[in-house]
Design a protein around this motif. Sequence first.
Motif, short mmCIF file in Angstrom:
data_model
loop_
_atom_site.label_atom_id
_atom_site.label_comp_id
_atom_site.label_asym_id
_atom_site.label_seq_id
_atom_site.Cartn_x
_atom_site.Cartn_y
_atom_site.Cartn_z
N LYS A 145 0.82 -1.22 0.00
CA LYS A 145 0.00 0.00 0.00
C LYS A 145 0.85 1.27 0.00
CE LYS A 145 -3.71 -2.27 2.61
NZ LYS A 145 -4.87 -2.11 3.47
N LEU A 183 2.09 3.88 -1.81
CA LEU A 183 1.94 4.57 -3.09
C LEU A 183 3.14 5.45 -3.39
CD1 LEU A 183 0.30 5.48 -5.54
CD2 LEU A 183 -1.02 6.98 -4.03
N ARG A 205 5.74 5.01 -6.55
CA ARG A 205 6.05 6.08 -7.51
C ARG A 205 7.57 6.30 -7.58
NH1 ARG A 205 0.61 9.55 -5.79
NH2 ARG A 205 -0.61 8.83 -7.57
N CYS A 237 -5.14 3.76 -10.50
CA CYS A 237 -3.96 3.95 -9.66
C CYS A 237 -3.63 2.69 -8.86
CB CYS A 237 -4.19 5.12 -8.71
SG CYS A 237 -2.78 5.55 -7.68
N GLN A 267 3.09 14.54 -13.08
CA GLN A 267 3.98 13.51 -12.53
C GLN A 267 4.84 12.88 -13.61
OE1 GLN A 267 0.80 11.10 -10.60
NE2 GLN A 267 2.48 10.64 -9.20
N HIS A 291 -13.23 11.67 -6.44
CA HIS A 291 -12.34 10.90 -7.31
C HIS A 291 -12.68 11.21 -8.78
CE1 HIS A 291 -10.34 7.56 -9.22
NE2 HIS A 291 -9.76 7.28 -8.07
N SER A 295 -12.15 17.78 -8.60
CA SER A 295 -11.45 16.50 -8.64
C SER A 295 -10.28 16.40 -7.67
CB SER A 295 -10.93 16.25 -10.06
OG SER A 295 -11.99 16.29 -11.00
N THR A 296 -9.86 17.53 -7.14
CA THR A 296 -8.73 17.50 -6.20
C THR A 296 -9.03 18.37 -4.98
OG1 THR A 296 -7.63 19.40 -7.23
CG2 THR A 296 -7.05 17.21 -8.07
N GLN A 344 -8.38 22.04 -5.69
CA GLN A 344 -9.49 22.78 -6.30
C GLN A 344 -10.52 23.20 -5.26
OE1 GLN A 344 -10.61 19.72 -9.30
NE2 GLN A 344 -11.20 21.55 -10.44
N TRP A 389 -7.04 9.66 -2.12
CA TRP A 389 -5.84 8.88 -1.79
C TRP A 389 -4.81 8.84 -2.91
CZ3 TRP A 389 -4.08 4.27 -4.07
CH2 TRP A 389 -4.92 3.73 -5.06
N TRP A 390 -5.23 8.92 -4.16
CA TRP A 390 -4.36 8.77 -5.32
C TRP A 390 -3.57 10.04 -5.64
CZ3 TRP A 390 -5.15 12.54 -8.74
CH2 TRP A 390 -6.33 13.29 -8.53
N ASP A 391 -3.95 11.16 -5.03
CA ASP A 391 -3.48 12.48 -5.47
C ASP A 391 -1.99 12.67 -5.17
OD1 ASP A 391 -3.01 15.18 -5.92
OD2 ASP A 391 -4.77 15.87 -4.81
N PRO A 392 -1.17 12.89 -6.21
CA PRO A 392 0.27 13.07 -5.98
C PRO A 392 0.59 14.28 -5.12
CG PRO A 392 -0.28 13.23 -8.33
CD PRO A 392 -1.54 12.88 -7.63
N ASP A 410 -0.16 15.23 0.26
CA ASP A 410 0.45 15.63 1.53
C ASP A 410 0.41 17.16 1.69
OD1 ASP A 410 0.90 12.97 1.85
OD2 ASP A 410 3.09 13.10 1.87
N ILE A 455 -5.74 1.58 0.21
CA ILE A 455 -5.36 2.88 0.77
C ILE A 455 -4.57 2.70 2.07
CG2 ILE A 455 -6.21 5.11 1.60
CD1 ILE A 455 -8.78 4.63 0.01
N ARG A 479 -1.37 6.17 7.28
CA ARG A 479 -0.60 7.34 6.86
C ARG A 479 -1.51 8.56 6.66
NH1 ARG A 479 1.59 10.19 2.68
NH2 ARG A 479 3.82 10.56 2.90
#
Lengths: 268, 268
Positions: free
Chosen positions: A104, A106, A110, A141, A152, B137, B148-149, B152, B173-176, B179, B217, B221
């Motif tokens: 898990k 991610l 990457r 993803c 990315q 998502h 979508s983010t 935004q 969870w997928w968003d680069p 953090d 996920i 974290r």
Amino acid sequence: MARLSLNQATIKRATVTEAVEGCARHGIESIGLWREPVADHGLERTAKLVADAGLRVSSLCRGGFLTAVDNRSAMDDNRRAIDEAAALRTDTLVMVVGGVAADKDLIGARQRVADAIAELSVYAAQAGVVLALEPMHPVFCADRGVLSTLAQALDIAERHESVGVVVDALHVWWDPDLDAQIVRAGPHIASYQVCDWLTPVPADVLLGRGYPGDGDIDLDRLTRHVAATGYSGDVEVEIFNAAIWAADFDEVIEQVTRRYHDIVEPAL
Amino acid sequence: MARLSLNQATIKRATVTEAVEGCARHGIESIGLWREPVADHGLERTAKLVADAGLRVSSLCRGGFLTAVDNRSAMDDNRRAIDEAAALRTDTLVMVVGGVAADKDLIGARQRVADAIAELSVYAAQAGVVLALEPMHPVFCADRGVLSTLAQALDIAERHESVGVVVDALHVWWDPDLDAQIVRAGPHIASYQVCDWLTPVPADVLLGRGYPGDGDIDLDRLTRHVAATGYSGDVEVEIFNAAIWAADFDEVIEQVTRRYHDIVEPAL
């Protein structure tokens, strides 16, 4: 029609021979190939077949799947994929980088992709092949591609000579930062692929692609942005769709050429 | 367990009464409500029911669907939703902003959302309610949510007093850039929601949610990052899943409390 490329996955049941003959019948000058059907036909035989037909090979799909903690066998396979691309005389190997591993992690996945691409890029450069990183829609993803945005993919591509990006309408259309990233992508665009996003998403989300014009993506706008960067390569139509896969090849290719003519070409 | 909230959509077949009684039986002190079952039970009766049970209402779901070119009736409905949230004594109205309209104008749709939220935020402030924008998502961009983010949503939330954001693990969870955006979100987080991303995605992508721990996920974290911002509100468990909806309510609530205890609470 000079820049239209038929990605052979659009007529998935077709052999390499049937796909090449279909392109010839419909005046399509370029084809996107996949490794499995190429292997079925034979690599050298395929290279000769497309050359004899006067077709360009716009891309070979696919390398990637580099996110496992131990990706040594994947690295070997990617070097083979680079060799195959070179043998087919395409400079574009599409890279589907792989999903999240069982840990898990991610961010770790990457990072492993970035490290693996750095290493493979040296081999690719020697072969004259560009590793075309395909940012994938975030719905993939977890299981297919941890590069979720064009930004990315560009963060990696900008660091290496023989690494570029794929702009696939289906994967990038939702991105709030898309306009800026397409400008940035300009010199790095190795492939532009079009299809449409279907709503509702079908039972297999992988197959939620339609003919250009059948879905929710403003392909005119996107294509104009890509063209404005100076991208002058082929435009692949790549559609995964159960009904299209079940249809007659010639009917599908006819629709592909019509939609390309009506929707994509005017925006180029 | 003091911060666990059961979103009633997790036991979708339950009436408001059954959901409230289920919370009481399992020692859950907070509930996330939906407008339709609340309307079925009656707004004032629901307010009394949850107050008599000593439950907090962590959120009301949902306002939104503001992307139509003519969204006047949607604006009226959103003002009613704000009134309902106030009547239920929750300060959080979850906003699912709506998908792309038939014109395929994604940028226009996003602008309409920003404009509508600006207008509604005045009404919300008067009612003491925060409009909690839920970035969704990207798989839902076409038909459900053009935000979508988290970035935004924050671009809008930062402009208005009574606008915040929902951090729903499944959506972000997928968003680069996650953090950094969670740090930025800190003072604007109106709701933190957890569930897990299931692979493969089921036939109805809306139902691809599992119990925390059952998917891809890294909730430990993510939860640590949210907690590090100082977020001290409730944590809603919201799961859309056909098998969970078909199961016995008490079994589901038992699993929810167990997963919360094992996976979420240690990270808070």
